[in-house]
Design an enzyme around this catalytic site. Structure first.
Site, PDB file in Angstrom:
ATOM      1  CB  VAL A 247      -0.946  -0.048   1.402  1.00 38.96           C
ATOM      2  CG1 VAL A 247      -1.581   1.178   1.307  1.00 38.96           C
ATOM      3  CG2 VAL A 247      -1.982  -1.054   1.284  1.00 38.96           C
ATOM      4  CD  GLU A 252      -0.500   6.800   0.189  1.00 36.89           C
ATOM      5  OE1 GLU A 252       0.431   7.522   0.121  1.00 36.89           O
ATOM      6  OE2 GLU A 252      -0.612   5.972   1.110  1.00 36.89           O
ATOM      7  CG  ASP A 294     -17.956  26.548 -38.582  1.00 36.36           C
ATOM      8  OD1 ASP A 294     -17.954  26.370 -39.532  1.00 36.36           O
ATOM      9  OD2 ASP A 294     -18.603  27.687 -37.777  1.00 36.36           O
ATOM     10  CG  ASP A 669       6.453  12.472  -0.705  1.00 37.01           C
ATOM     11  OD1 ASP A 669       7.594  12.887  -0.239  1.00 37.01           O
ATOM     12  OD2 ASP A 669       6.191  11.220  -0.732  1.00 37.01           O
TER      13      ASP A 669
END
Length: 833
Positions: A247, A252, A294, A669
């Site tokens: 994990v 995260e 267009d 982090d």
């Protein structure tokens, strides 16, 4: 006209239903909610939270869920705000109209119109349903929103009119033939509603990244479980440890950093007058390699303007005049003065107050006002312009003169004389050819040319006229388009014009905006081709004229099926299907129809085409920064894994606690990663080719991640061993996770500082790397927070830390500095590159 009876109307209403476009209930609010979770990466985070809750630390699970919640709130609020800025589709239609019922003309809500109703329209009215013309008086209809045709179409008996188009001049009576979803407008809306939402390139890449991470996590889990089991560790303990370690590989904070980076990009675009309805649109523009646009109202101003005044006695050229009525100081000779005077009198437009009338006549009125010409007398009789006659004639009883304007060849066929600047002379064939040749020069440059003549007569007449001059008009390109196109082409992006207008007009505009030697093809030719042949034609041509909405849709879908990232620009109802199916649809906010804005991902509030080059620049910058901070976050997380893996492999206790890992992943982090998302773009970013979408995001970052993991694994093991000896000497049991540990403090801090220095290693290609202010600020904050954790008693207790001595810091920082070896390993052939 009598119309149908009320009883018939009720029966028909029961059969056909309301004359409204019933939008499918797509649960827009719920879709907006669930779109924030529609990512494999988020699913992996949910799994990590589930595992953490039941097998590890509930605090970890709560923090992961909190991160998912913040990510949802930021994304939802940004997109919800943009949704509210887009008006509903229904607002483009006039709510009431005049209808004959029971022999009387009544005002009726548009939704109650039924087939067979007879509708009366005046200049400026929007047509409320499809129908067949019963009677028309100088009627010209602007169908640009539906067909892309820039010039209004003359309507006469038995011609078709369409819902949502606009009666620019004259009067019109028509019988309703189709209402609601059965109209051409309704068919386009149904086509739009039947389409699914295309996934952005970034979403696809993140899903692939999440899949790769999932495979790696399963591998790490399996290897660690086997290693631990063979080392004699208990099965249950090893399962919990392996899952916790696996994990920890998941970054995260990645979703929220990604969302915030895209949100900041959306705010940058908002300052450039663009509403970003879906945040991925900014990044997707950065991946765009083909733009399908267009013409009318997108590349051009959608406003006819007189550009040339030509007579046999001299000529004048004009810049775009628009609706500016300020005087234009210009000396005209007699022939030029007579030409402008005729253009002013033989005209039904209004430019003072509300601007009303045919765009061509409005442009002539603007020119005459700027040259300070005003009618000396109103005309008393008129022979109206029609598509068959191609000529309009009016007569003034006071002036005893007929004034004529129309197509050059038609007017000349009625002329027997011409004005040479001094006197009236007899017309001959060579002179007619000279005038026609000049008209052809204008027409070859996509201009509409009108000839002007008059005749002194007591009654209206169209014979034996005297020719005075020509006026050429054009819907010119927007002034910002040419430099924007230059930037787009320099960025390696193809530009294709897909329009409902005529091919010569479209080709001329293509040349004017900077497409060199453009090739063109008609929509009718496209419809006869299979997909394989159509793809060849699309690759060989730059301009597609007289196309239908289904043609545009097919072109975009086919290009995307070949791996291209396509952006579509448009403003009309006919553009809506292509805008919806494209990876990014861009609509004009001012002149764009509500149908186009409803389905677009990006709406240009000021209709400034130049905003697109800014958006592409911003998109490329954001994608490059996304690669940098994902590379950083994965390198940081895999560095933690390598630390755990190496120490466990040699039979040592866990070198770092789960809470410490989570703190590194989320708190330490996150701020540097967010700072990486705000890096400035490289100076040559708009001269690079669009990124190769065949190269996956993971393959781009893999060498860096592996290098960082290898270097950090070795350094962490060394400093852990150094601290481990100290803990053993002080009788600290490292298998007791409740005890403070110097070894874990050293590893925890060394990982933090390694990752903070890794931030600078990630931006090694950015000039003056240590002068990136936001990055420096983020690193400084993270350093101060880490020092607080180490030396404050409360945080020491929570994170099981001990104070570090000066010699510890010297060793720790020396090992952390190895982060600068990572880019060098990537540039070498260390990983076989």
């Amino acid at each position: 006209m009598r119309g149908i009876s009320s009883t018939q109307a009720r029966n028909l209403y029961s059969k056909f239903g309301p004359n409204s476009i019933v939008k499918k209930n797509n649960f827009k609010f719920l879709k907006l909610v669930f779109r924030q979770f529609n990512s494999l990466f988020v699913y992996v985070l949910f799994f990590a939270a589930f595992v953490s809750y039941f097998l590890s630390d509930k605090l970890d699970a709560y923090i992961i869920l909190f991160i998912i919640l913040i990510n949802f709130i930021v994304g939802f609020l940004q997109e919800f705000k943009a949704e509210r800025a887009i008006a509903s589709l229904k607002s483009m239609l006039k709510p009431t109209c005049n209808v004959y019922r029971d022999g009387k003309l009544i005002n009726l809500a548009v939704e109650f119109l039924v087939p067979s109703d007879v509708v009366s329209l005046s200049e400026g009215d929007r047509i409320p349903a499809d129908g067949k013309v019963l009677q028309a008086v100088s009627a010209r209809v602007d169908e640009a929103a539906l067909t892309g045709e820039s010039l209004p179409q003359s309507k006469s008996e038995l011609d078709q009119v369409y819902k949502g188009t606009l009666l620019m001049s004259g009067r019109l009576f028509f019988e309703v033939t189709a209402t609601g979803a059965r109209t051409e407008f309704g068919k386009i809306v149904n086509l739009v509603q039947s389409q699914g939402e295309p996934q952005s390139p970034l979403a696809l890449e993140l899903n692939r990244l999440a899949l790769n991470l999932t495979v790696i996590i399963i591998f790490v889990f399996a290897v660690l479980f086997v290693v631990g089991f063979l080392s004699g560790v208990g099965v249950i303990e090893m399962i919990i440890t392996s899952i916790a370690l696996s994990v920890s590989a998941i970054p995260e904070g990645l979703p929220i950093i990604l969302t915030l980076t895209l949100a900041f990009g959306a705010q940058v675009m908002a300052r450039k007058y663009a509403v970003v309805r879906k945040m991925n649109a900014v990044e997707t523009l950065g991946a765009t390699d083909i733009i399908c646009t267009d013409k009318t109202g997108t590349l051009t101003v959608n406003q006819m303007s007189a550009t040339h005044l030509w007579t046999l006695d001299g000529a004048h050229d004009f810049k775009y005049l628009g609706l500016d009525l300020s005087p234009l100081k210009l000396k005209l000779n007699k022939a030029q003065s007579h030409t402008v005077e005729i253009a002013n009198i033989c005209n039904n437009a209004q430019v003072i107050g509300d601007v009303l009338g045919d765009p061509t006549e409005v442009a002539l009125k603007v020119l005459s006002h700027k040259l300070q010409f005003h009618p000396k007398a109103d005309y008393d009789s008129e022979i109206a312009f029609s598509s068959d006659r191609k000529m309009m004639t009016v007569h003034s009883d006071q002036a005893e003169c007929s004034y004529v304007k129309g197509a050059c060849e038609v007017v000349l066929s009625h002329c027997t004389e011409y004005f040479d600047g001094k006197k009236i002379c007899k017309m001959d064939k060579s002179l007619k050819n000279q005038i026609l040749s000049q008209a052809e020069v204008f027409e070859s440059n996509a201009m509409r040319v009108l000839a002007f003549a008059s005749k002194k007569t007591k009654k209206i007449s169209e014979t034996k006229l005297c020719f005075y001059g020509l006026i050429a008009l054009q819907d010119p390109p927007r002034k910002e388009v040419k430099p924007a196109v230059k930037k787009i082409l320099a960025a390696g992006i193809q530009l294709k014009i897909v329009t409902g207008d005529a091919l010569p007009t479209a080709l001329s505009i293509a040349k004017q905006i900077g497409l060199k030697a453009p090739n063109g093809v008609l929509g009718a030719q496209l419809q006869a081709l299979n997909d394989e042949d159509l793809l060849k034609v699309v690759r060989q041509n730059d301009v597609f004229a007289r196309t239908s909405p289904s043609d545009k849709y097919r072109i975009v879908e086919l290009l995307q099926s070949q791996g291209h990232c396509v952006a579509v620009f448009g403003d009309g109802v006919n553009d809506a299907p292509a805008l919806k199916v494209a990876q990014v649809g861009v609509a004009m906010g001012i002149q764009g129809t509500e149908a186009s804005k409803e389905v677009a991902d990006l709406v240009l509030q000021n209709d400034n085409f130049a905003s697109i080059s800014v958006a592409i620049y911003e998109g490329r910058r954001i994608y490059n920064n996304i690669v940098v901070f994902i590379r950083y976050m994965l390198a940081a997380n895999f560095s933690s894994i390598s630390t755990l893996f190496v120490t466990l492999l040699f039979g040592f206790p866990l070198p770092i606690l789960p809470l410490q890992i989570l703190w590194i992943n989320v708190a330490t982090d996150a701020l540097p990663a967010l700072a990486l998302g705000s890096l400035p773009a490289k100076s040559n970013i708009m001269k690079e080719a669009p990124r190769d979408r065949k190269i996956s995001l993971f393959s781009q970052i893999k060498p860096f991640v592996y290098s960082a993991a290898l270097v950090q694994g070795l350094c962490s093991f060394l400093i852990f061993y150094y601290g481990y000896r100290f803990d053993v000497a002080n009788a600290i049991n490292l298998n007791d996770f409740s005890l403070p540990s110097k070894a874990r403090t050293l590893v925890f801090t060394e990982i933090v500082f390694f990752e903070l220095l890794l931030v600078y290693a990630c931006i090694s290609d950015v000039t003056k790397r240590f002068r990136v202010r936001f990055v420096n600020f983020a690193v400084l904050i993270s350093v101060l927070v880490q020092l607080f954790l180490i030396y404050h008693p409360t945080t020491q207790s929570i994170f099981k830390l001990v104070p570090l001595a000066i010699q510890d810091w010297i060793l720790l920082l020396g090992l952390a500095s190895s982060a600068f070896l990572v880019p060098k390993m990537c540039r070498s052939r260390f990983w076989g590159k």
